[in-house]
Design a protein around this motif. Sequence first.
Motif, mmCIF file in Angstrom:
data_model
loop_
_atom_site.group_PDB
_atom_site.id
_atom_site.type_symbol
_atom_site.label_atom_id
_atom_site.label_comp_id
_atom_site.label_asym_id
_atom_site.label_seq_id
_atom_site.Cartn_x
_atom_site.Cartn_y
_atom_site.Cartn_z
ATOM 1 N N UNK A 236 0.860 -1.192 0.000
ATOM 2 C CA UNK A 236 0.000 0.000 0.000
ATOM 3 C C UNK A 236 0.895 1.240 0.000
ATOM 4 N N UNK A 237 0.568 2.206 -0.880
ATOM 5 C CA UNK A 237 1.464 3.355 -1.051
ATOM 6 C C UNK A 237 0.765 4.700 -0.942
ATOM 7 N N UNK A 238 -0.538 4.721 -0.643
ATOM 8 C CA UNK A 238 -1.254 5.994 -0.613
ATOM 9 C C UNK A 238 -2.076 6.161 0.661
ATOM 10 N N UNK A 239 -2.270 7.400 1.031
ATOM 11 C CA UNK A 239 -3.123 7.734 2.160
ATOM 12 C C UNK A 239 -4.564 7.319 1.895
ATOM 13 N N UNK A 240 -5.022 7.493 0.642
ATOM 14 C CA UNK A 240 -6.406 7.220 0.293
ATOM 15 C C UNK A 240 -6.781 5.762 0.514
ATOM 16 N N UNK A 241 -5.863 4.852 0.238
ATOM 17 C CA UNK A 241 -6.174 3.425 0.356
ATOM 18 C C UNK A 241 -6.419 2.987 1.799
ATOM 19 N N UNK A 242 -5.910 3.726 2.753
ATOM 20 C CA UNK A 242 -6.044 3.318 4.152
ATOM 21 C C UNK A 242 -7.497 3.198 4.590
ATOM 22 N N UNK A 243 -8.377 3.969 3.972
ATOM 23 C CA UNK A 243 -9.796 3.919 4.352
ATOM 24 C C UNK A 243 -10.449 2.584 3.993
ATOM 25 N N UNK A 244 -9.757 1.760 3.204
ATOM 26 C CA UNK A 244 -10.308 0.466 2.792
ATOM 27 C C UNK A 244 -10.130 -0.610 3.861
ATOM 28 N N UNK A 245 -9.347 -0.327 4.908
ATOM 29 C CA UNK A 245 -8.952 -1.375 5.842
ATOM 30 C C UNK A 245 -9.448 -1.099 7.257
ATOM 31 N N UNK A 246 -9.662 -2.183 8.001
ATOM 32 C CA UNK A 246 -10.198 -2.107 9.352
ATOM 33 C C UNK A 246 -9.088 -2.182 10.394
ATOM 34 N N UNK A 247 -9.348 -1.566 11.540
ATOM 35 C CA UNK A 247 -8.460 -1.723 12.692
ATOM 36 C C UNK A 247 -9.248 -1.931 13.984
ATOM 37 N N UNK A 248 -10.501 -2.328 13.820
ATOM 38 C CA UNK A 248 -11.373 -2.488 14.986
ATOM 39 C C UNK A 248 -11.548 -3.941 15.403
ATOM 40 N N UNK A 249 -10.824 -4.852 14.747
ATOM 41 C CA UNK A 249 -10.871 -6.267 15.109
ATOM 42 C C UNK A 249 -9.445 -6.809 15.135
ATOM 43 N N UNK A 250 -9.177 -7.886 15.880
ATOM 44 C CA UNK A 250 -7.831 -8.463 15.903
ATOM 45 C C UNK A 250 -7.424 -8.985 14.523
ATOM 46 N N UNK A 251 -6.110 -9.025 14.297
ATOM 47 C CA UNK A 251 -5.589 -9.512 13.019
ATOM 48 C C UNK A 251 -6.096 -10.914 12.706
ATOM 49 N N UNK A 252 -6.201 -11.752 13.723
ATOM 50 C CA UNK A 252 -6.651 -13.135 13.502
ATOM 51 C C UNK A 252 -8.050 -13.197 12.901
ATOM 52 N N UNK A 253 -8.841 -12.161 13.096
ATOM 53 C CA UNK A 253 -10.221 -12.159 12.594
ATOM 54 C C UNK A 253 -10.374 -11.445 11.256
ATOM 55 N N UNK A 254 -9.334 -10.793 10.789
ATOM 56 C CA UNK A 254 -9.434 -10.040 9.539
ATOM 57 C C UNK A 254 -9.458 -10.983 8.334
ATOM 58 N N UNK A 255 -10.335 -10.690 7.395
ATOM 59 C CA UNK A 255 -10.354 -11.393 6.112
ATOM 60 C C UNK A 255 -9.634 -10.587 5.030
ATOM 61 N N UNK A 256 -9.495 -9.291 5.261
ATOM 62 C CA UNK A 256 -8.808 -8.415 4.318
ATOM 63 C C UNK A 256 -7.695 -7.703 5.075
ATOM 64 N N UNK A 257 -6.455 -7.895 4.626
ATOM 65 C CA UNK A 257 -5.298 -7.329 5.311
ATOM 66 C C UNK A 257 -4.447 -6.540 4.321
ATOM 67 N N UNK A 258 -3.496 -5.788 4.876
ATOM 68 C CA UNK A 258 -2.689 -4.901 4.037
ATOM 69 C C UNK A 258 -1.252 -4.867 4.526
ATOM 70 N N UNK A 259 -0.368 -4.625 3.576
ATOM 71 C CA UNK A 259 1.072 -4.565 3.823
ATOM 72 C C UNK A 259 1.598 -3.184 3.441
#
Length: 444
Positions: A236-259
Motif C-alpha cells: 500500500x502506497x497511498x493515504x487514500x487506500x487506508x480507508x479500505x482497511x479495518x483496525x477495529x478487530x484483531x488480526x486473527x479475525x481479519x479477512x482483508x489485510x494490508x502490507x
Amino acid sequence: MKSILIKNAQIVNEGSTTTADILIKAGRIAQVGQNITADADEIIDATGLHLLPGVIDDQVHFREPGLTHKATISSEAKAAVAGGVTSFMEMPNTVPNTVTQELLEDKYNIAAETSLANYSFFMGATNDNLAEVLLTNPNTVCGIKIFMGSSTGNMLVDNVETLEQIFSKAKLPIAVHCEDEQTIRDNMAIYEEKYGDDIPMKCHPEIRSEAACFKSSYMAVKLAEKHNTRLHILHISTEEELKLFRNDIPLEQKRITAEVCVHHLWFDKKDYDTYGAQIKCNPAIKEQRHKEALLQGLLDDKLDIIATDHAPHTREEKQGKYKKAPSGVPLVQHSLQMMLEFVKEGKLAIEKVVEKMSHAPAILFNIRERGYIREGYWADLVLVDLDKPYTVNNDNVYFQCNWSPFEGHTFSSSITHTIVSGHLAFVNGAFDDRKKGERLLFER
C-alpha cells in the motif's frame, strides 16, 4: 545439529522486552528463562544485545529461474539472512512465470538445495490457469499471487470473470498487486506527449498515480467482501487506500489485510532528485503526505505487516531513462535496520517492529511454529546491537546486483547473529551455509 545457549539477551517478543536466556536444541527453542545452566555446543553472550524473532518477509523477487543475471535464490537468501530475515515468500514473475504446479515445485527444489533462509513461493494466477491455481496445496504453499496491474509476461489478470472465479474458489490467501492498468496507460500517454522519451523520473508517482492504486485496491476489496475471500493487498502506497482497511478487530479475525513496504515509509517524491531510477518501483514512491499517513496507518493497525518487495536489477539496467529503467529496489538486507532507525528516532517502538515484521506475517499466513520466541517453536532468531553503527558499502552488500540505495549510509544498528531453524547461519559478517533453510508449512 549443534545446541546453542544465548545468555543475557534483551528479548523482544509478544509486546514486551525482558532479559532472559534461550536454549536451542534440534533446531527448536527448548527453553526460555532466567539463568539457564544447561550444557550447549555453543554459548553466545548477548549482554547489551536485543534478541528478536527472525523477520518474515512476505514479498520478495529473487529472480530465479530465468533472470539469474540479476539474482538467484541463493544470493538473495544470503543477503536476507545478513539482514535478520529468516523466512521469505517469493513472487511468481520469474521466467518462466510460476503458473503451473510443476514450475512451482521446481522453485522449491532449487531453494531446498541453495537457500540459507526458510522459504515459500507464491503460485501465480493468469487469465487462463484457474485449474492449476486451484490445485495449490494450502498447507505447503504460502498463497496465490494476482497482478492486478502490469507485470512480467502473461501475469496481468484483467479478466473480470477470471477474478470472480479465483476470489470465489481459492482456498489460500490471495495476495494482490493493485494498480489500475488503464489509468496508468492514460497517464503515460499524457507524459509521453509532454516529454517524449525524456520523462523525468520524478513523474513516476504521477504516472502510477494515487488514483490508479485506489481504483484497483477498491475493486479487490469489493471482490473479497462479495466472496468472503482471504485477501492480502501488497505494498500500500497511498493515504487514500487506508480507508479500505479495518483496525477495529484483531488480526486473527481479519479477512482483508494490508502490507506496507519499507521504501514507502522511508522515501518520498523529493528523493527522486537524489536517487533517480534507484528508487523507481511499482507502486511508486509518492509525496511526503503519503509516507506520513502510512506510518500512522502502521501505528493504527490499518496496515498489518512490513515487507520489502525486494526486487533487484543490475546497476547497468537502472542507468536507463525513465521508460527503460526497470522498476524495483533491492532492500531485503537492510529492512530491519531501516525500521530500527525509526525506533531510534522515537517513531516506532521496537515491540511494534517485531509485531509487524515477525508476529503478524506468521498470523496472517498461518505459518506453523514460527514468528515468535516460544518454547517448542523453530529457532528463527536475530541478535541486534542497537548502538553499533553500520555503514553500507560495496564490500558488505550481499545482493548479487551489488548495489543499494543505501550505499554510503550509516545505520545506527547492526545485525550481529542470525539463527535460521536452529542453525547459526550468520555471525558478524561471516556465513555458515552448511545447513539450508526449511520449507515453511501452514496451518489451514
